[in-house]
Scaffold this active site. Structure first.
Site, short mmCIF file in Angstrom:
data_model
loop_
_atom_site.label_atom_id
_atom_site.label_comp_id
_atom_site.label_asym_id
_atom_site.label_seq_id
_atom_site.Cartn_x
_atom_site.Cartn_y
_atom_site.Cartn_z
N ASP A 1 2.31 -29.52 33.27
CA ASP A 1 3.56 -30.24 33.06
C ASP A 1 4.35 -29.52 31.97
OD1 ASP A 1 1.97 -30.93 30.91
OD2 ASP A 1 2.65 -33.00 30.84
N ASP B 1 4.88 -29.73 28.78
CA ASP B 1 4.30 -29.32 27.50
C ASP B 1 2.84 -28.88 27.64
OD1 ASP B 1 3.28 -31.87 27.96
OD2 ASP B 1 3.29 -32.43 25.84
N ASP C 1 0.05 -30.26 28.42
CA ASP C 1 -1.14 -31.05 28.05
C ASP C 1 -1.78 -31.68 29.28
OD1 ASP C 1 0.78 -33.00 28.51
OD2 ASP C 1 0.37 -34.13 26.68
N SER D 1 7.14 -34.15 27.50
CA SER D 1 6.04 -33.97 28.45
C SER D 1 6.55 -33.75 29.88
CB SER D 1 5.11 -35.17 28.36
OG SER D 1 3.90 -34.96 29.04
#
Length: 451
Positions: free
Chosen positions: A241, A243, A245, A101
């Site tokens: 960010d 990834d 999400d 992340s």
């Protein structure tokens, strides 16, 4: 928090705490748990972000899955919410995302989704942990003729983009925006998505080299994005960010808009259109007090959960709510997603701007943020556990609550993913909250800090 799984999967420094051997065993254990009593071959979709270690870990976990007879669809580099969506579209039994992340490049992680696209409940995570840590010898390899196969889905990102596009009814034509992809998973999707929806798009930090993900960019480092928006007089700056999400943004005046403000804009719009189930918004104990009061003042009920979008979603599913999220930018539109989705949130927000014909700065001013201070304290694992029983610390926190009264609050919690205890204090007076936060932090370090 489990022995392997934190609040958002397994996470650690790649090739140190998170090794190929561990990834392989997690793959074997996950397939075994998911296929208990199964009548057909398991099918698992695997995606990854742009970290240098992602290929290594994806290959290791793929080997583990195949060794117990599961087939694998390799999705390549895609955002985490793409895996959650594509698991269902491709009729998989489970999905795995290799990502840490918003963390620096040396970290990586393993997030597991069930066949319906939801993150795993504690009970399933505990079964996987038990097999990996306590009963590794019970994991049986399949017959050589039943070893799993790997296929590569080269259009996975396009399938995900088409899904996102279907969630908005308005073209974004005429909006001038800049996007910070954090040198992460949205580098291959964000420009295509927004351009096909009609926006004029400039992209920053979309050249991943394996080591620059989240490095002075993305939703945790928004200075360059803010400067670009102001210099070029754009309508908005979007920040994801690693990834994708999470989503935060910059308005046309250069103000950084956090997840609570984004939720205030979206929730009030959904309420106006009769699209907010039970007139309720789900947040967390870290949601800004200003957002909570905004909900109360505008006819919306606010429900708080533990920190983590999985807990927000659990509450939404349990009670039939349709919208929720976190200050950090994990925001869930249950009609369209089973997890926090940064790009989905971005286009929902931009569609409101387009439909209402207003500036983002006008919408973001709807909610008054309370001053908030956060202190992250590094402690030992023993210190994190002792926090729950240390009487002097508990008494200090209670005293802080009395000082703050009804116009402020304090939240102290051990991190689910890092060796930290976080102290958050908010209220109307900035000087008071900083004094209270520092006093509480000093006591925690004295009693629980590393010796």
């Amino acid at each position: 928090m489990g022995r392997l799984f934190g609040t958002d999967g397994v996470r650690g420094v790649a090739n140190e705490a998170l090794t190929c051997e561990l990834a392989l065993e997690i793959g074997r254990a996950a397939a075994t748990v998911f296929n208990a009593g199964g009548r057909r071959r398991m099918l698992c979709a695997i995606g990854m972000d742009t970290r240098i270690s992602s290929d290594m870990l994806a290959n290791a976990i793929t080997a583990g899955l195949c060794s117990v007879g599961a087939d694998v669809i390799n999705l390549g580099v895609v955002p985490t919410p793409a895996v959650a969506y594509l698991v269902g579209k491709y009729k998989c039994d489970m999905g795995i995302m290799i990502s840490a992340s918003h963390n620096p490049a040396e970290f990586n992680g393993i997030k597991i989704f069930s066949g319906d696209g939801f993150k795993l409940p504690d009970a399933l995570e505990e079964q996987i942990e038990s097999l990996v840590l306590d009963s590794k010898d019970s994991l049986k390899s399949c017959d050589p003729r039943d070893i799993g196969k790997v296929t590569y889905k080269i259009n996975a990102a396009d399938d995900y983009i088409e899904h996102l596009k279907s969630s908005v009814a308005f073209s974004l034509e005429g909006l001038n925006i800049v996007v910070d992809c954090a040198n992460g998973a949205s580098s291959g999707t964000a420009k295509k998505l927004l351009t096909e929806l009609g926006a004029n798009v400039t992209v920053l930090f979309d050249s991943p080299n394996g080591l620059n993900i989240n490095e002075n960019c993305g939703s945790t480092h928004m200075e360059a994005l803010r400067d670009y928006v102001v210099e070029h007089k754009l309508d908005a700056g979007l920040a994801f960010d690693g990834d994708a999400d999470r989503f935060l943004c910059v308005d046309d005046l250069g103000n950084i808009i956090d997840g609570d403000q984004i939720m205030a804009i979206c929730a009030s719009d959904m309420l106006e259109r009769g699209k907010l189930p039970k007139n309720t918004v789900v947040g967390t104990i870290m949601s800004n007090l200003g957002f909570i009061k905004f909900c109360e003042a505008n006819g919306m009920r606010f429900v708080a959960t533990k920190v983590g979008d999985r807990f927000v979603l659990e509450e939404m599913l349990l009670e039939g709510y349709g919208f929720g999220g976190e200050q950090s930018g994990h925001i869930i539109f249950k009609d369209f997603a089973t997890t926090g989705d940064g790009q989905l949130t971005a286009i929902q927000l931009l569609s409101i701007l387009k439909r209402k014909g207003v500036k983002l700065s006008a919408l973001s001013s709807l909610m008054t943020k309370y001053p908030q201070t956060m202190i992250n304290l590094t402690v030992s694992p023993e210190g994190k556990l002792a926090y729950y029983t240390e009487e002097h610390v508990k008494a200090t926190i209670e005293n802080a609550k009395n000082i703050l009264g009804d116009d402020g609050r304090i939240v102290v919690r051990p991190s689910g993913t890092e060796p930290l205890i976080r102290v958050m204090v908010e209220g109307k007076d900035k000087e008071t909250i900083e004094t209270v936060a520092n006093d509480v932090a000093a006591v925690i370090m004295e009693r629980l800090g590393k010796k």
